[in-house]
Design a protein around this motif. Structure first.
Motif, PDB file in Angstrom:
ATOM      1  N   SER A 425       0.810  -1.229   0.000  1.00 38.59           N
ATOM      2  CA  SER A 425       0.000   0.000   0.000  1.00 38.59           C
ATOM      3  C   SER A 425       0.841   1.277   0.000  1.00 38.59           C
ATOM      4  O   SER A 425       0.379   2.336  -0.415  1.00 38.59           O
ATOM      5  CB  SER A 425      -0.952   0.008   1.208  1.00 38.59           C
ATOM      6  OG  SER A 425      -0.209  -0.197   2.404  1.00 38.59           O
ATOM      7  N   SER A 426       2.103   1.188   0.446  1.00 38.15           N
ATOM      8  CA  SER A 426       2.974   2.373   0.461  1.00 38.15           C
ATOM      9  C   SER A 426       3.589   2.646  -0.913  1.00 38.15           C
ATOM     10  O   SER A 426       4.119   3.721  -1.168  1.00 38.15           O
ATOM     11  CB  SER A 426       4.114   2.167   1.465  1.00 38.15           C
ATOM     12  OG  SER A 426       4.972   1.127   1.007  1.00 38.15           O
ATOM     13  N   GLY A 427       3.551   1.639  -1.802  1.00 38.47           N
ATOM     14  CA  GLY A 427       4.147   1.802  -3.125  1.00 38.47           C
ATOM     15  C   GLY A 427       5.658   1.650  -3.155  1.00 38.47           C
ATOM     16  O   GLY A 427       6.269   1.875  -4.198  1.00 38.47           O
ATOM     17  N   ASP A 428       6.284   1.266  -2.014  1.00 40.97           N
ATOM     18  CA  ASP A 428       7.744   1.126  -2.062  1.00 40.97           C
ATOM     19  C   ASP A 428       8.218  -0.324  -2.047  1.00 40.97           C
ATOM     20  O   ASP A 428       9.406  -0.593  -1.926  1.00 40.97           O
ATOM     21  CB  ASP A 428       8.430   1.948  -0.955  1.00 40.97           C
ATOM     22  CG  ASP A 428       7.901   1.609   0.427  1.00 40.97           C
ATOM     23  OD1 ASP A 428       7.202   0.598   0.555  1.00 40.97           O
ATOM     24  OD2 ASP A 428       8.182   2.371   1.370  1.00 40.97           O
ATOM     25  N   SER A 429       7.290  -1.275  -2.169  1.00 40.82           N
ATOM     26  CA  SER A 429       7.688  -2.680  -2.342  1.00 40.82           C
ATOM     27  C   SER A 429       6.542  -3.435  -3.001  1.00 40.82           C
ATOM     28  O   SER A 429       5.408  -2.944  -3.044  1.00 40.82           O
ATOM     29  CB  SER A 429       8.050  -3.327  -0.999  1.00 40.82           C
ATOM     30  OG  SER A 429       6.931  -3.380  -0.153  1.00 40.82           O
ATOM     31  N   MET A 430       6.857  -4.609  -3.532  1.00 35.61           N
ATOM     32  CA  MET A 430       5.789  -5.451  -4.092  1.00 35.61           C
ATOM     33  C   MET A 430       6.154  -6.914  -3.963  1.00 35.61           C
ATOM     34  O   MET A 430       7.337  -7.276  -3.912  1.00 35.61           O
ATOM     35  CB  MET A 430       5.477  -5.080  -5.540  1.00 35.61           C
ATOM     36  CG  MET A 430       6.624  -5.159  -6.493  1.00 35.61           C
ATOM     37  SD  MET A 430       6.073  -4.684  -8.144  1.00 35.61           S
ATOM     38  CE  MET A 430       7.585  -4.052  -8.824  1.00 35.61           C
ATOM     39  N   ALA A 431       5.123  -7.746  -3.891  1.00 36.37           N
ATOM     40  CA  ALA A 431       5.321  -9.192  -3.840  1.00 36.37           C
ATOM     41  C   ALA A 431       5.256  -9.725  -5.257  1.00 36.37           C
ATOM     42  O   ALA A 431       4.348  -9.382  -6.023  1.00 36.37           O
ATOM     43  CB  ALA A 431       4.235  -9.836  -2.979  1.00 36.37           C
ATOM     44  N   LEU A 432       6.250 -10.544  -5.621  1.00 37.76           N
ATOM     45  CA  LEU A 432       6.295 -11.184  -6.936  1.00 37.76           C
ATOM     46  C   LEU A 432       5.996 -12.668  -6.732  1.00 37.76           C
ATOM     47  O   LEU A 432       6.708 -13.342  -5.982  1.00 37.76           O
ATOM     48  CB  LEU A 432       7.676 -10.999  -7.571  1.00 37.76           C
ATOM     49  CG  LEU A 432       8.204  -9.559  -7.628  1.00 37.76           C
ATOM     50  CD1 LEU A 432       9.618  -9.531  -8.168  1.00 37.76           C
ATOM     51  CD2 LEU A 432       7.288  -8.677  -8.482  1.00 37.76           C
ATOM     52  N   LEU A 433       4.952 -13.168  -7.375  1.00 40.71           N
ATOM     53  CA  LEU A 433       4.470 -14.527  -7.096  1.00 40.71           C
ATOM     54  C   LEU A 433       4.666 -15.435  -8.304  1.00 40.71           C
ATOM     55  O   LEU A 433       4.347 -15.065  -9.437  1.00 40.71           O
ATOM     56  CB  LEU A 433       2.979 -14.511  -6.740  1.00 40.71           C
ATOM     57  CG  LEU A 433       2.478 -13.451  -5.746  1.00 40.71           C
ATOM     58  CD1 LEU A 433       0.977 -13.575  -5.561  1.00 40.71           C
ATOM     59  CD2 LEU A 433       3.167 -13.576  -4.410  1.00 40.71           C
TER      60      LEU A 433
END
Length: 449
Positions: A425-433
Protein backbone atom coordinates in the motif's frame (compact mmCIF):
# COMPACT_ATOMS: atom_id res chain seq x y z
CA UNK A 1 16.04 -2.12 -6.17
CA UNK A 2 16.55 -5.01 -3.73
CA UNK A 3 15.04 -8.49 -3.59
CA UNK A 4 14.38 -10.84 -0.70
CA UNK A 5 15.17 -14.54 -0.86
CA UNK A 6 12.59 -16.93 -2.30
CA UNK A 7 9.90 -18.34 -0.01
CA UNK A 8 7.62 -21.31 -0.68
CA UNK A 9 4.08 -20.63 -1.84
CA UNK A 10 1.07 -22.56 -3.10
CA UNK A 11 -1.97 -21.44 -5.07
CA UNK A 12 -0.59 -17.89 -5.64
CA UNK A 13 -1.86 -17.11 -2.12
CA UNK A 14 0.32 -14.21 -0.99
CA UNK A 15 -1.38 -11.07 0.40
CA UNK A 16 -0.21 -7.87 2.11
CA UNK A 17 -2.37 -6.82 5.06
CA UNK A 18 -4.48 -3.65 4.51
CA UNK A 19 -2.43 -1.76 7.14
CA UNK A 20 0.77 -2.73 5.32
CA UNK A 21 2.49 -4.31 8.32
CA UNK A 22 2.19 -8.02 7.51
CA UNK A 23 2.43 -10.39 4.57
CA UNK A 24 0.43 -13.61 4.63
CA UNK A 25 1.32 -16.58 2.45
CA UNK A 26 0.14 -20.19 2.18
CA UNK A 27 2.11 -23.40 1.79
CA UNK A 28 -0.36 -26.26 1.35
CA UNK A 29 -2.29 -26.34 4.68
CA UNK A 30 -0.05 -23.85 6.53
CA UNK A 31 -0.63 -20.11 6.80
CA UNK A 32 2.54 -18.06 7.37
CA UNK A 33 2.35 -14.43 8.52
CA UNK A 34 5.53 -12.37 8.15
CA UNK A 35 6.60 -8.89 9.18
CA UNK A 36 6.79 -6.82 5.97
CA UNK A 37 9.99 -4.95 6.86
CA UNK A 38 12.07 -7.89 8.15
CA UNK A 39 10.17 -10.89 6.62
CA UNK A 40 10.56 -12.64 9.98
CA UNK A 41 7.76 -15.12 10.72
CA UNK A 42 5.29 -13.60 13.22
CA UNK A 43 2.72 -16.40 13.25
CA UNK A 44 2.38 -19.88 11.80
CA UNK A 45 -1.11 -21.40 11.64
CA UNK A 46 -2.06 -24.94 10.64
CA UNK A 47 -5.36 -25.48 8.83
CA UNK A 48 -7.37 -28.68 8.47
CA UNK A 49 -6.74 -29.07 4.74
CA UNK A 50 -5.06 -27.39 1.79
CA UNK A 51 -5.95 -23.68 1.73
CA UNK A 52 -7.65 -22.54 -1.48
CA UNK A 53 -8.34 -18.89 -0.65
CA UNK A 54 -7.21 -16.32 1.94
CA UNK A 55 -8.43 -12.82 2.76
CA UNK A 56 -7.46 -10.24 5.39
CA UNK A 57 -10.13 -8.45 7.40
CA UNK A 58 -10.30 -4.70 6.75
CA UNK A 59 -8.60 -3.88 10.09
CA UNK A 60 -5.79 -6.46 9.51
CA UNK A 61 -6.61 -8.28 12.78
CA UNK A 62 -8.02 -11.49 11.29
CA UNK A 63 -7.31 -13.77 8.35
CA UNK A 64 -9.88 -15.99 6.69
CA UNK A 65 -8.72 -19.29 5.13
CA UNK A 66 -11.22 -21.13 2.92
CA UNK A 67 -11.04 -24.85 2.15
CA UNK A 68 -13.76 -25.21 -0.46
CA UNK A 69 -13.31 -28.96 -0.96
CA UNK A 70 -14.17 -29.53 2.71
CA UNK A 71 -16.80 -26.79 2.98
CA UNK A 72 -14.83 -25.21 5.83
CA UNK A 73 -13.60 -21.69 6.65
CA UNK A 74 -11.04 -21.13 9.42
CA UNK A 75 -10.40 -17.69 10.88
CA UNK A 76 -7.21 -16.75 12.73
CA UNK A 77 -6.49 -13.79 14.99
CA UNK A 78 -3.17 -11.94 14.90
CA UNK A 79 -3.70 -10.31 18.31
CA UNK A 80 -4.71 -13.55 20.05
CA UNK A 81 -2.98 -16.49 18.32
CA UNK A 82 -4.78 -18.99 20.59
CA UNK A 83 -8.20 -17.75 19.44
CA UNK A 84 -9.56 -19.37 16.32
CA UNK A 85 -12.86 -19.88 14.60
CA UNK A 86 -14.10 -22.70 12.38
CA UNK A 87 -17.17 -22.39 10.17
CA UNK A 88 -18.42 -25.64 8.68
CA UNK A 89 -21.11 -25.36 6.00
CA UNK A 90 -21.65 -29.15 6.16
CA UNK A 91 -23.65 -30.77 3.39
CA UNK A 92 -24.52 -27.35 1.88
CA UNK A 93 -20.92 -27.10 0.64
CA UNK A 94 -18.91 -23.97 -0.10
CA UNK A 95 -17.91 -22.24 -3.35
CA UNK A 96 -16.95 -18.72 -2.18
CA UNK A 97 -16.11 -16.88 1.02
CA UNK A 98 -15.36 -13.24 1.83
CA UNK A 99 -15.25 -10.67 4.64
CA UNK A 100 -17.83 -7.98 5.15
CA UNK A 101 -16.32 -4.45 5.22
CA UNK A 102 -16.49 -4.28 9.05
CA UNK A 103 -14.18 -7.30 9.37
CA UNK A 104 -16.54 -9.02 11.83
CA UNK A 105 -18.85 -10.92 9.48
CA UNK A 106 -18.09 -13.65 6.95
CA UNK A 107 -20.22 -14.27 3.86
CA UNK A 108 -20.19 -17.86 2.59
CA UNK A 109 -21.81 -18.88 -0.69
CA UNK A 110 -23.02 -22.48 -0.61
CA UNK A 111 -22.79 -25.02 -3.43
CA UNK A 112 -25.16 -24.55 -6.38
CA UNK A 113 -25.55 -20.94 -5.14
CA UNK A 114 -28.51 -21.91 -2.98
CA UNK A 115 -27.85 -19.16 -0.44
CA UNK A 116 -25.31 -16.81 1.11
CA UNK A 117 -24.77 -17.38 4.84
CA UNK A 118 -23.69 -14.33 6.89
CA UNK A 119 -21.80 -15.42 10.02
CA UNK A 120 -21.12 -12.93 12.81
CA UNK A 121 -17.87 -13.39 14.73
CA UNK A 122 -19.11 -11.16 17.57
CA UNK A 123 -22.60 -12.47 18.31
CA UNK A 124 -22.26 -15.89 16.58
CA UNK A 125 -25.57 -15.12 14.86
CA UNK A 126 -26.37 -16.37 11.36
CA UNK A 127 -28.35 -14.65 8.58
CA UNK A 128 -29.28 -16.00 5.16
CA UNK A 129 -29.59 -14.37 1.75
CA UNK A 130 -31.52 -16.56 -0.68
CA UNK A 131 -31.07 -17.17 -4.42
CA UNK A 132 -27.66 -15.57 -5.09
CA UNK A 133 -26.80 -15.58 -8.79
CA UNK A 134 -24.11 -17.97 -9.99
CA UNK A 135 -21.98 -15.44 -11.85
CA UNK A 136 -18.43 -14.16 -11.92
CA UNK A 137 -19.01 -11.09 -9.76
CA UNK A 138 -22.25 -11.39 -7.84
CA UNK A 139 -21.45 -9.52 -4.58
CA UNK A 140 -20.22 -5.92 -4.44
CA UNK A 141 -19.56 -3.61 -1.48
CA UNK A 142 -19.39 0.18 -1.64
CA UNK A 143 -15.92 1.57 -0.93
CA UNK A 144 -17.08 3.14 2.37
CA UNK A 145 -18.40 -0.27 3.47
CA UNK A 146 -21.96 0.90 4.12
CA UNK A 147 -23.87 -1.00 1.44
CA UNK A 148 -23.74 -4.37 -0.27
CA UNK A 149 -25.32 -5.27 -3.60
CA UNK A 150 -26.13 -8.92 -4.37
CA UNK A 151 -27.13 -10.30 -7.76
CA UNK A 152 -29.99 -12.78 -7.47
CA UNK A 153 -31.75 -15.18 -9.82
CA UNK A 154 -35.29 -16.40 -9.24
CA UNK A 155 -38.08 -17.50 -11.59
CA UNK A 156 -35.63 -17.23 -14.51
CA UNK A 157 -35.16 -13.49 -13.93
CA UNK A 158 -32.29 -11.41 -12.56
CA UNK A 159 -32.72 -9.18 -9.49
CA UNK A 160 -30.50 -6.90 -7.42
CA UNK A 161 -30.82 -6.58 -3.64
CA UNK A 162 -29.08 -3.78 -1.76
CA UNK A 163 -28.40 -4.38 1.94
CA UNK A 164 -27.21 -2.10 4.74
CA UNK A 165 -24.02 -3.73 6.05
CA UNK A 166 -24.42 -2.52 9.65
CA UNK A 167 -27.52 -4.64 10.36
CA UNK A 168 -28.02 -6.63 7.09
CA UNK A 169 -31.45 -5.06 6.54
CA UNK A 170 -32.76 -5.03 2.96
CA UNK A 171 -32.70 -1.47 1.63
CA UNK A 172 -33.86 -2.01 -1.96
CA UNK A 173 -34.87 -4.94 -4.15
CA UNK A 174 -35.44 -4.48 -7.90
CA UNK A 175 -35.32 -6.50 -11.09
CA UNK A 176 -32.36 -6.02 -13.42
CA UNK A 177 -33.14 -5.63 -17.09
CA UNK A 178 -30.63 -8.30 -18.12
CA UNK A 179 -30.96 -11.59 -19.98
CA UNK A 180 -28.29 -13.36 -17.93
CA UNK A 181 -26.50 -10.99 -15.53
CA UNK A 182 -22.72 -11.51 -15.47
CA UNK A 183 -21.34 -9.01 -12.93
CA UNK A 184 -21.95 -5.97 -10.73
CA UNK A 185 -19.58 -3.27 -9.50
CA UNK A 186 -20.07 -0.05 -7.51
CA UNK A 187 -18.48 3.20 -8.57
CA UNK A 188 -15.78 4.21 -6.03
CA UNK A 189 -18.04 7.02 -4.70
CA UNK A 190 -20.79 4.44 -3.95
CA UNK A 191 -23.49 6.33 -5.84
CA UNK A 192 -23.84 4.20 -8.97
CA UNK A 193 -23.97 0.43 -9.50
CA UNK A 194 -22.84 -0.93 -12.87
CA UNK A 195 -24.60 -4.15 -13.91
CA UNK A 196 -23.55 -5.94 -17.09
CA UNK A 197 -24.97 -8.80 -19.09
CA UNK A 198 -23.53 -12.07 -20.37
CA UNK A 199 -20.97 -11.83 -23.18
CA UNK A 200 -23.67 -13.00 -25.60
CA UNK A 201 -25.34 -9.59 -25.35
CA UNK A 202 -23.63 -6.19 -25.14
CA UNK A 203 -25.55 -4.42 -22.39
CA UNK A 204 -24.54 -2.41 -19.32
CA UNK A 205 -27.06 -0.88 -16.91
CA UNK A 206 -26.36 1.88 -14.38
CA UNK A 207 -28.50 2.02 -11.24
CA UNK A 208 -28.64 4.56 -8.44
CA UNK A 209 -28.48 3.55 -4.77
CA UNK A 210 -32.28 3.67 -4.52
CA UNK A 211 -32.73 1.30 -7.47
CA UNK A 212 -33.55 3.80 -10.23
CA UNK A 213 -32.23 2.90 -13.70
CA UNK A 214 -30.05 5.87 -14.65
CA UNK A 215 -28.95 4.68 -18.05
CA UNK A 216 -28.55 1.70 -20.39
CA UNK A 217 -25.67 1.44 -22.82
CA UNK A 218 -25.41 -0.92 -25.79
CA UNK A 219 -22.61 -0.49 -28.32
CA UNK A 220 -23.76 -3.16 -30.79
CA UNK A 221 -25.90 -6.29 -31.16
CA UNK A 222 -25.57 -9.87 -32.46
CA UNK A 223 -21.93 -10.30 -31.49
CA UNK A 224 -19.91 -11.15 -28.36
CA UNK A 225 -20.20 -8.21 -25.96
CA UNK A 226 -18.58 -7.05 -22.71
CA UNK A 227 -15.43 -8.77 -21.42
CA UNK A 228 -14.16 -6.43 -18.67
CA UNK A 229 -15.02 -3.14 -16.97
CA UNK A 230 -13.16 -0.64 -14.75
CA UNK A 231 -14.29 2.48 -12.91
CA UNK A 232 -11.87 5.39 -12.72
CA UNK A 233 -10.87 6.20 -9.08
CA UNK A 234 -12.73 9.53 -9.34
CA UNK A 235 -15.94 7.74 -10.54
CA UNK A 236 -16.02 10.13 -13.54
CA UNK A 237 -15.34 7.46 -16.16
CA UNK A 238 -16.46 3.91 -16.77
CA UNK A 239 -14.20 1.95 -19.13
CA UNK A 240 -15.82 -1.03 -20.89
CA UNK A 241 -13.61 -3.57 -22.65
CA UNK A 242 -15.32 -5.77 -25.20
CA UNK A 243 -14.72 -8.68 -27.55
CA UNK A 244 -14.46 -6.35 -30.57
CA UNK A 245 -10.99 -5.26 -29.31
CA UNK A 246 -12.16 -1.79 -28.26
CA UNK A 247 -12.49 0.07 -24.98
CA UNK A 248 -15.40 2.50 -24.71
CA UNK A 249 -15.33 5.29 -22.11
CA UNK A 250 -18.63 6.50 -20.64
CA UNK A 251 -18.88 9.79 -18.71
CA UNK A 252 -20.66 10.15 -15.36
CA UNK A 253 -22.89 13.10 -16.35
CA UNK A 254 -24.87 11.75 -19.30
CA UNK A 255 -23.57 8.13 -19.27
CA UNK A 256 -22.93 8.50 -22.99
CA UNK A 257 -19.78 7.33 -24.77
CA UNK A 258 -17.15 10.07 -24.98
CA UNK A 259 -14.57 8.08 -26.91
CA UNK A 260 -13.48 4.60 -27.88
CA UNK A 261 -9.94 3.21 -27.87
CA UNK A 262 -9.06 0.80 -30.68
CA UNK A 263 -6.25 -1.75 -30.38
CA UNK A 264 -4.99 -2.33 -33.93
CA UNK A 265 -2.09 -4.65 -34.77
CA UNK A 266 -0.24 -1.78 -36.49
CA UNK A 267 0.62 1.43 -34.64
CA UNK A 268 1.14 4.29 -37.06
CA UNK A 269 0.73 7.45 -34.95
CA UNK A 270 4.10 9.18 -34.57
CA UNK A 271 3.07 10.65 -31.19
CA UNK A 272 2.77 7.15 -29.65
CA UNK A 273 5.93 5.81 -28.00
CA UNK A 274 6.48 2.08 -28.52
CA UNK A 275 8.90 0.42 -26.09
CA UNK A 276 10.06 -2.93 -27.48
CA UNK A 277 11.69 -5.46 -25.18
CA UNK A 278 14.86 -6.90 -26.75
CA UNK A 279 17.23 -9.55 -25.42
CA UNK A 280 20.83 -8.68 -24.69
CA UNK A 281 23.54 -11.17 -23.85
CA UNK A 282 25.09 -10.68 -20.38
CA UNK A 283 28.56 -9.17 -20.30
CA UNK A 284 30.98 -11.05 -18.04
CA UNK A 285 34.49 -9.87 -17.25
CA UNK A 286 37.02 -12.52 -18.28
CA UNK A 287 38.93 -12.15 -14.98
CA UNK A 288 35.83 -13.36 -13.12
CA UNK A 289 35.57 -16.54 -15.19
CA UNK A 290 36.65 -19.64 -13.33
CA UNK A 291 36.22 -23.31 -14.02
CA UNK A 292 34.02 -24.77 -12.79
CA UNK A 293 32.02 -21.51 -12.62
CA UNK A 294 30.45 -20.45 -9.33
CA UNK A 295 26.67 -20.97 -9.04
CA UNK A 296 25.95 -17.24 -9.03
CA UNK A 297 28.10 -16.71 -12.13
CA UNK A 298 26.57 -19.70 -13.90
CA UNK A 299 23.05 -18.43 -13.33
CA UNK A 300 23.97 -14.95 -14.57
CA UNK A 301 25.67 -16.42 -17.66
CA UNK A 302 22.62 -18.42 -18.69
CA UNK A 303 19.86 -15.97 -17.78
CA UNK A 304 18.97 -13.76 -20.72
CA UNK A 305 18.99 -10.08 -19.86
CA UNK A 306 16.61 -7.71 -21.62
CA UNK A 307 16.22 -3.99 -22.16
CA UNK A 308 13.79 -1.67 -23.92
CA UNK A 309 14.39 -0.05 -27.29
CA UNK A 310 12.17 2.70 -28.65
CA UNK A 311 10.72 1.43 -31.94
CA UNK A 312 10.24 3.61 -34.99
CA UNK A 313 6.58 3.80 -36.03
CA UNK A 314 4.81 2.26 -37.86
CA UNK A 315 5.16 -0.85 -35.68
CA UNK A 316 3.46 -4.19 -36.35
CA UNK A 317 2.56 -6.11 -33.19
CA UNK A 318 2.24 -9.89 -32.98
CA UNK A 319 -1.44 -10.67 -33.62
CA UNK A 320 -3.10 -14.01 -32.82
CA UNK A 321 -6.24 -15.08 -34.62
CA UNK A 322 -8.55 -16.73 -32.06
CA UNK A 323 -9.84 -20.27 -32.52
CA UNK A 324 -13.44 -19.72 -33.57
CA UNK A 325 -14.98 -23.00 -32.43
CA UNK A 326 -13.80 -22.95 -28.79
CA UNK A 327 -15.46 -21.43 -25.72
CA UNK A 328 -13.94 -18.32 -24.11
CA UNK A 329 -11.91 -17.27 -27.16
CA UNK A 330 -8.67 -15.39 -26.52
CA UNK A 331 -9.87 -12.16 -28.06
CA UNK A 332 -10.95 -8.72 -26.90
CA UNK A 333 -10.01 -6.56 -23.93
CA UNK A 334 -9.26 -8.94 -21.06
CA UNK A 335 -7.53 -6.52 -18.65
CA UNK A 336 -8.25 -2.89 -17.74
CA UNK A 337 -6.87 -0.69 -14.95
CA UNK A 338 -6.88 3.05 -14.22
CA UNK A 339 -3.87 4.63 -12.50
CA UNK A 340 -4.63 5.93 -8.97
CA UNK A 341 -4.38 9.58 -10.10
CA UNK A 342 -6.91 9.04 -12.96
CA UNK A 343 -4.32 10.13 -15.53
CA UNK A 344 -3.70 6.81 -17.31
CA UNK A 345 -5.56 3.67 -18.35
CA UNK A 346 -3.66 0.41 -18.96
CA UNK A 347 -5.27 -2.22 -21.20
CA UNK A 348 -4.49 -5.61 -22.71
CA UNK A 349 -6.03 -6.89 -25.93
CA UNK A 350 -6.02 -10.71 -25.77
CA UNK A 351 -5.56 -10.88 -29.56
CA UNK A 352 -2.18 -9.15 -29.07
CA UNK A 353 -1.03 -10.98 -25.91
CA UNK A 354 2.49 -9.49 -25.72
CA UNK A 355 1.46 -5.82 -25.53
CA UNK A 356 0.31 -3.42 -22.80
CA UNK A 357 -1.44 -0.27 -24.01
CA UNK A 358 -1.25 2.87 -21.85
CA UNK A 359 -3.74 5.63 -22.65
CA UNK A 360 -3.64 9.27 -21.56
CA UNK A 361 -7.05 9.80 -19.96
CA UNK A 362 -6.81 13.64 -19.97
CA UNK A 363 -6.10 13.78 -23.73
CA UNK A 364 -8.05 10.57 -24.48
CA UNK A 365 -5.22 9.34 -26.70
CA UNK A 366 -2.82 6.40 -26.86
CA UNK A 367 0.34 7.40 -25.01
CA UNK A 368 2.61 4.34 -24.83
CA UNK A 369 2.68 0.70 -25.95
CA UNK A 370 4.96 -1.83 -24.25
CA UNK A 371 5.78 -4.72 -26.58
CA UNK A 372 7.11 -7.66 -24.56
CA UNK A 373 8.88 -10.84 -25.67
CA UNK A 374 6.39 -13.04 -23.76
CA UNK A 375 2.63 -12.86 -23.15
CA UNK A 376 1.42 -10.48 -20.41
CA UNK A 377 0.39 -12.41 -17.29
CA UNK A 378 -0.50 -9.54 -15.00
CA UNK A 379 -0.09 -5.81 -14.47
CA UNK A 380 -0.88 -3.52 -11.55
CA UNK A 381 -0.56 0.19 -10.83
CA UNK A 382 1.49 1.51 -7.92
CA UNK A 383 -1.19 2.71 -5.42
CA UNK A 384 0.66 6.00 -4.80
CA UNK A 385 1.76 7.24 -8.22
CA UNK A 386 1.40 6.59 -11.96
CA UNK A 387 3.79 3.66 -12.23
CA UNK A 388 2.85 0.32 -13.74
CA UNK A 389 4.43 -3.04 -12.87
CA UNK A 390 4.14 -5.83 -15.46
CA UNK A 391 5.05 -9.54 -15.40
CA UNK A 392 5.19 -11.98 -18.31
CA UNK A 393 5.82 -15.41 -16.77
CA UNK A 394 9.62 -15.11 -16.72
CA UNK A 395 12.03 -14.05 -13.97
CA UNK A 396 11.85 -10.34 -14.81
CA UNK A 397 9.68 -7.52 -13.56
CA UNK A 398 8.98 -4.52 -15.80
CA UNK A 399 8.22 -1.01 -14.59
CA UNK A 400 6.77 1.87 -16.61
CA UNK A 401 6.29 5.47 -15.52
CA UNK A 402 5.96 8.66 -17.60
CA UNK A 403 9.74 9.07 -17.12
CA UNK A 404 10.53 5.82 -18.95
CA UNK A 405 10.59 2.06 -18.87
CA UNK A 406 12.90 -0.51 -17.25
CA UNK A 407 13.33 -4.30 -17.28
CA UNK A 408 14.74 -5.82 -14.08
CA UNK A 409 16.06 -9.37 -13.77
CA UNK A 410 15.20 -10.93 -10.38
CA UNK A 411 18.56 -12.33 -9.16
CA UNK A 412 17.37 -15.83 -8.25
CA UNK A 413 18.90 -19.21 -8.95
CA UNK A 414 16.66 -21.72 -10.66
CA UNK A 415 13.39 -21.17 -12.46
CA UNK A 416 11.35 -18.31 -10.95
CA UNK A 417 8.46 -17.57 -13.31
CA UNK A 418 6.53 -14.52 -12.12
CA UNK A 419 2.85 -14.88 -13.02
CA UNK A 420 1.33 -12.40 -10.57
CA UNK A 421 2.37 -9.35 -8.57
CA UNK A 422 0.95 -7.24 -5.79
CA UNK A 423 1.97 -3.73 -4.65
CA UNK A 424 2.37 -2.84 -0.99
CA UNK A 425 0.00 0.00 0.00
CA UNK A 426 2.97 2.37 0.46
CA UNK A 427 4.15 1.80 -3.13
CA UNK A 428 7.74 1.13 -2.06
CA UNK A 429 7.69 -2.68 -2.34
CA UNK A 430 5.79 -5.45 -4.09
CA UNK A 431 5.32 -9.19 -3.84
CA UNK A 432 6.29 -11.18 -6.94
CA UNK A 433 4.47 -14.53 -7.10
CA UNK A 434 5.21 -17.68 -9.06
CA UNK A 435 3.42 -21.04 -8.93
CA UNK A 436 5.63 -22.41 -6.14
CA UNK A 437 7.52 -19.41 -4.70
CA UNK A 438 7.39 -15.71 -3.98
CA UNK A 439 9.82 -12.93 -3.16
CA UNK A 440 9.50 -9.29 -2.12
CA UNK A 441 10.98 -6.56 -4.29
CA UNK A 442 12.00 -3.37 -2.44
CA UNK A 443 12.29 -0.14 -4.40
CA UNK A 444 14.79 2.50 -3.31
CA UNK A 445 13.30 5.68 -1.89
CA UNK A 446 14.60 7.80 -4.81
CA UNK A 447 13.01 5.31 -7.20
CA UNK A 448 9.74 5.72 -5.37
CA UNK A 449 9.61 9.50 -5.73
Amino acid sequence: MNFSELFKLSGLLGRFSPDGRCLASCVQYRLVVRDVSTLQILQLYTCLDQIQYIEWSSDSLFILCAMYKRGIVQVWSLEQPDWHCKIDEGSAGLVASCWSPDGRHILNTTEFHLRITVWSLCTKSVSYIKYPKACQQGIAFTKDGRYMAVAERRDCKDFISIFVCSDWQLLRHFDAETQDLFGIEWAPNGCVLAVWDTCLEYKILLYSLDGRLLSTYRAYEWSLGIKSIAWSPSSQFLAIGSYDEKVRILNHVTWKKITEFEHPATIANTKTIVYKEVEKSPSVETERLSFPPTRALASSLFSTQSKYDISQVPVSLQYIKPVADRANPKMGIGMLAFSPDNCFLATKNDNIPNAVWIWDVQKLKLFVVLEQLCAIQSFQWDPRQPRLAVCTGNSKVYLWSPAGCVSVQVPMEGDFQIVSLSWHSSGDSMALLSKDNFCVCYLEREEVK
